[in-house]
Motif scaffolding. Structure first.
Motif, PDB file in Angstrom:
ATOM      1  N   GLY A  36       0.708  -1.133   0.022  1.00 14.77           N
ATOM      2  CA  GLY A  36       0.135   0.036   0.027  1.00 14.77           C
ATOM      3  C   GLY A  36       0.950   1.419  -0.187  1.00 14.77           C
ATOM      4  O   GLY A  36       0.129   2.251  -0.199  1.00 14.77           O
ATOM      5  N   THR A  37       2.047   1.343   0.103  1.00 15.29           N
ATOM      6  CA  THR A  37       2.952   2.246  -0.011  1.00 15.29           C
ATOM      7  C   THR A  37       2.708   2.968  -1.395  1.00 15.29           C
ATOM      8  O   THR A  37       2.849   2.579  -2.419  1.00 15.29           O
ATOM      9  CB  THR A  37       4.466   2.279   0.008  1.00 15.29           C
ATOM     10  OG1 THR A  37       4.696   1.282   1.327  1.00 15.29           O
ATOM     11  CG2 THR A  37       5.107   3.398   0.085  1.00 15.29           C
ATOM     12  N   THR A  38       2.543   4.328  -1.452  1.00 10.53           N
ATOM     13  CA  THR A  38       2.401   5.008  -2.616  1.00 10.53           C
ATOM     14  C   THR A  38       3.657   6.012  -2.821  1.00 10.53           C
ATOM     15  O   THR A  38       4.270   6.546  -1.928  1.00 10.53           O
ATOM     16  CB  THR A  38       1.268   6.283  -2.696  1.00 10.53           C
ATOM     17  OG1 THR A  38      -0.050   5.546  -2.582  1.00 10.53           O
ATOM     18  CG2 THR A  38       1.229   7.087  -3.700  1.00 10.53           C
ATOM     19  N   VAL A  39       4.355   5.710  -4.061  1.00  9.03           N
ATOM     20  CA  VAL A  39       5.499   6.242  -4.279  1.00  9.03           C
ATOM     21  C   VAL A  39       5.366   7.308  -5.510  1.00  9.03           C
ATOM     22  O   VAL A  39       4.628   6.730  -6.481  1.00  9.03           O
ATOM     23  CB  VAL A  39       6.568   5.364  -4.737  1.00  9.03           C
ATOM     24  CG1 VAL A  39       8.102   6.035  -4.821  1.00  9.03           C
ATOM     25  CG2 VAL A  39       6.895   4.192  -3.555  1.00  9.03           C
ATOM     26  N   ARG A  48      13.671   9.408 -10.451  1.00 11.84           N
ATOM     27  CA  ARG A  48      13.637  10.787  -9.311  1.00 11.84           C
ATOM     28  C   ARG A  48      12.517  10.539  -8.321  1.00 11.84           C
ATOM     29  O   ARG A  48      11.345  11.111  -8.633  1.00 11.84           O
ATOM     30  CB  ARG A  48      13.766  11.772 -10.088  1.00 11.84           C
ATOM     31  CG  ARG A  48      14.815  12.131 -10.574  1.00 11.84           C
ATOM     32  CD  ARG A  48      15.029  13.753 -11.291  1.00 11.84           C
ATOM     33  NE  ARG A  48      14.121  13.929 -12.259  1.00 11.84           N
ATOM     34  CZ  ARG A  48      13.189  14.767 -12.305  1.00 11.84           C
ATOM     35  NH1 ARG A  48      12.685  15.409 -10.968  1.00 11.84           N
ATOM     36  NH2 ARG A  48      12.141  15.123 -12.993  1.00 11.84           N
ATOM     37  N   ARG A  49      12.628   9.883  -7.272  1.00 11.20           N
ATOM     38  CA  ARG A  49      11.601   9.587  -6.340  1.00 11.20           C
ATOM     39  C   ARG A  49      11.341  10.905  -5.529  1.00 11.20           C
ATOM     40  O   ARG A  49      12.323  11.502  -5.309  1.00 11.20           O
ATOM     41  CB  ARG A  49      11.968   8.341  -5.528  1.00 11.20           C
ATOM     42  CG  ARG A  49      11.099   8.006  -4.316  1.00 11.20           C
ATOM     43  CD  ARG A  49      11.517   6.818  -3.530  1.00 11.20           C
ATOM     44  NE  ARG A  49      11.549   5.584  -4.288  1.00 11.20           N
ATOM     45  CZ  ARG A  49      11.400   4.398  -3.949  1.00 11.20           C
ATOM     46  NH1 ARG A  49      10.671   4.360  -2.752  1.00 11.20           N
ATOM     47  NH2 ARG A  49      11.284   3.372  -4.614  1.00 11.20           N
ATOM     48  N   LEU A  50      10.289  11.312  -5.424  1.00 11.83           N
ATOM     49  CA  LEU A  50       9.991  12.456  -4.685  1.00 11.83           C
ATOM     50  C   LEU A  50       9.193  12.394  -3.390  1.00 11.83           C
ATOM     51  O   LEU A  50       9.705  13.135  -2.453  1.00 11.83           O
ATOM     52  CB  LEU A  50       9.046  13.635  -5.536  1.00 11.83           C
ATOM     53  CG  LEU A  50       9.502  13.823  -7.039  1.00 11.83           C
ATOM     54  CD1 LEU A  50       8.413  14.556  -7.788  1.00 11.83           C
ATOM     55  CD2 LEU A  50      10.674  14.641  -7.007  1.00 11.83           C
ATOM     56  N   LEU A  51       8.280  11.491  -3.279  1.00 14.02           N
ATOM     57  CA  LEU A  51       7.382  11.433  -2.018  1.00 14.02           C
ATOM     58  C   LEU A  51       7.092   9.916  -1.857  1.00 14.02           C
ATOM     59  O   LEU A  51       6.776   9.137  -2.847  1.00 14.02           O
ATOM     60  CB  LEU A  51       6.103  12.348  -2.347  1.00 14.02           C
ATOM     61  CG  LEU A  51       6.148  13.915  -2.295  1.00 14.02           C
ATOM     62  CD1 LEU A  51       4.874  14.360  -2.838  1.00 14.02           C
ATOM     63  CD2 LEU A  51       6.522  14.360  -0.746  1.00 14.02           C
ATOM     64  N   GLU A  52       6.911   9.867  -0.581  1.00 18.19           N
ATOM     65  CA  GLU A  52       6.469   8.374  -0.255  1.00 18.19           C
ATOM     66  C   GLU A  52       5.452   8.667   0.819  1.00 18.19           C
ATOM     67  O   GLU A  52       5.552   9.358   1.741  1.00 18.19           O
ATOM     68  CB  GLU A  52       7.498   7.517   0.289  1.00 18.19           C
ATOM     69  CG  GLU A  52       8.604   7.109  -0.875  1.00 18.19           C
ATOM     70  CD  GLU A  52       9.774   6.240  -0.026  1.00 18.19           C
ATOM     71  OE1 GLU A  52       9.333   5.605   0.753  1.00 18.19           O
ATOM     72  OE2 GLU A  52      10.779   5.890  -0.395  1.00 18.19           O
ATOM     73  N   PHE A  53       4.246   7.667   0.696  1.00 20.83           N
ATOM     74  CA  PHE A  53       3.431   7.979   1.854  1.00 20.83           C
ATOM     75  C   PHE A  53       2.951   6.359   2.138  1.00 20.83           C
ATOM     76  O   PHE A  53       2.883   5.460   1.446  1.00 20.83           O
ATOM     77  CB  PHE A  53       1.932   8.445   1.143  1.00 20.83           C
ATOM     78  CG  PHE A  53       2.197  10.134   0.692  1.00 20.83           C
ATOM     79  CD1 PHE A  53       1.912  10.908   1.745  1.00 20.83           C
ATOM     80  CD2 PHE A  53       2.575  10.203  -0.417  1.00 20.83           C
ATOM     81  CE1 PHE A  53       2.164  12.562   1.466  1.00 20.83           C
ATOM     82  CE2 PHE A  53       2.455  11.536  -0.791  1.00 20.83           C
ATOM     83  CZ  PHE A  53       2.415  12.446   0.015  1.00 20.83           C
TER      84      PHE A  53
END
Length: 429
Positions: A36-39, A48-53
């Motif tokens: 369920g992690t949103t990348v 280029r990973r910006l945010l993780e929730f």
């Protein structure tokens, strides 16, 4: 990215600092992982990973890039404070440029500078870097930083990384297992690691912060749970055993966090589903109320055991640190030992188990039981004693440190110290 997803990201980022919230406008594509992690990525190639929730919309990480150069990264730690990565912050270490780690209470705070590590090209991660002062990191920070490295390496299609630094310790090996998998064809992985020849395949874990306050690490299963300041681990990862007094185990279709000693669960603290959702906080029976001193010989025996399994240059400092300890039995809830300066409280639950085991045993069996308890407490305190020894050695002059590395001080009589400690435990439990 469609308008609905963009609106959702802005909602998830409400209340965050402006320089974090504005990353939402740079998101080109998102991906949802197994648990369920949103990348969120700034490019369609997902490099280029910006945010993780996490799946509860908790912000886990925020990375800012200048073109293909990482400007900074902020990552949530298990206690909900933040680890900040400042690339190319310093020059002058033996490896050249260094990145710096900071620790802050909140994502927008400046925080405290912790230590340096070998600078990486974050857009092309090609190795596991050397960290200057691991002992300065708060709990969980090393594993968190390594997970960022593993995640970015995976994004970039990097299949193999190696660690070739000067500190290939067993502790680093165990920590790497949380975010990487070693080459399974290697006959002796720890020996290969010590030579800088072990291939590590990126395998980052996902994290979930539950509403009850737990931080859960998942890959194929729940692997680690941080709960009320203690990290609970599986006793084995990829076939490698680890000491896990705060243990994650499977019980009747659930995942249970337990205090584990002398081969059995001493106290259960938390029950979760296999997906890492909290089922219940376990309210155990109160611990035995008895308090009492533990003989001074036991502290010396603990020092002897920890010194024997640690780097030889630290042995004398470890034994000195242990000798300064005052040990007592005490009723503890949710922990096996509590360290406050040089005062150490050991759970009365352990004393009760020791007393029962000693009641009807022969002399030889009593000694075996007492030795098992001594070893258990030594393992519990090992990291604390090693950290204190490292700090003590760091205060020495450079010539003194060099002499200690080249010719460690001869160890004291280890067997005699352990024998005296065993006798004291067997007599006074």
């Amino acid at each position: 990215m469609d308008a609905g997803r963009a609106a959702g990201l802005l909602r998830w980022l409400e209340g965050e600092p402006a320089d974090v919230a504005d990353l939402a406008a740079q998101v080109a594509v998102t991906a949802v992982q197994r648990h369920g992690t949103t990348v969120c990525y700034g490019d369609h190639a997902r490099r280029r990973r910006l945010l993780e929730f996490d799946r509860h919309e908790t912000l886990l990480a925020a990375l800012r890039w200048h073109d293909t150069t990482l400007a900074e990264a902020r990552v949530r730690l298990p206690d909900r404070s933040w680890l900040l990565i400042e690339p190319h912050a310093d020059f002058g270490a033996s490896w050249g440029f260094s990145d710096r780690l900071w620790h802050a209470d909140s994502i927008g705070a400046g925080g405290e500078a912790l230590t340096l590590f070998e600078a990486l090209d974050w857009a092309n991660v090609d190795r596991i870097p050397t960290l200057a002062e691991p002992a300065r990191l708060p709990a969980g920070a090393g594993a968190t930083a390594l997970n960022v490295i593993a995640a970015l390496a995976g994004d970039q299609g990097r299949s193999v990384l190696r660690y070739s630094g000067p500190y290939p310790t067993e502790q680093l090996f165990i920590t790497l297992l949380e975010s990487f998998r070693y080459d399974p064809t290697t006959a002796d992985p720890l020996a290969a690691f010590e030579r800088g020849e072990l291939d590590w395949h990126p395998a980052p874990h996902e994290r979930v912060f539950t509403r009850e306050g737990a931080c859960v690490h998942l890959r194929e299963r729940v692997e680690k749970v941080v709960w009320r300041a203690h990290a609970y681990h599986r006793p084995d990862v990829q076939g490698v055993g680890r000491y896990a007094p705060y243990r994650v185990r499977d019980v009747a279709g659930h995942v249970v966090c337990s205090l584990w000693a002398l081969g059995t669960a001493v106290e259960d603290t938390l029950t979760l589903t296999n997906e890492g959702d909290v089922v219940g906080i376990v309210e155990s029976l109160p611990p035995p109320p008895e308090r009492g001193p533990i003989a001074g010989e036991v502290a010396d025996g603990i020092g002897a055991i920890v010194a024997a399994v640690s780097a030889p240059p630290l042995a004398a400092a470890i034994r000195a640190a242990a000798h300064r300890l005052t040990l007592t039995w005490a009723p503890l809830h949710g922990e096996l030992a509590n360290v406050n300066g040089d005062t150490v409280c050991v759970s009365s639950r352990l004393r009760a188990r020791l007393a029962v085991s000693l009641e009807s045993s022969s002399d030889d069996a009593r000694r075996d039981v007492a030795l098992a308890m001594l070893t258990e407490v030594a393992l519990l305190l090992g990291d604390v004693l090693r950290a204190r020894a490292q700090a003590s050695v760091a205060e020495l002059s450079e010539p003194e440190q060099r002499a200690l590395l080249e010719t460690p001080a001869p160890d004291a009589d280890t067997a005699r110290a352990i024998t005296a400690a065993v006798a004291a435990l067997a007599a006074r439990a």
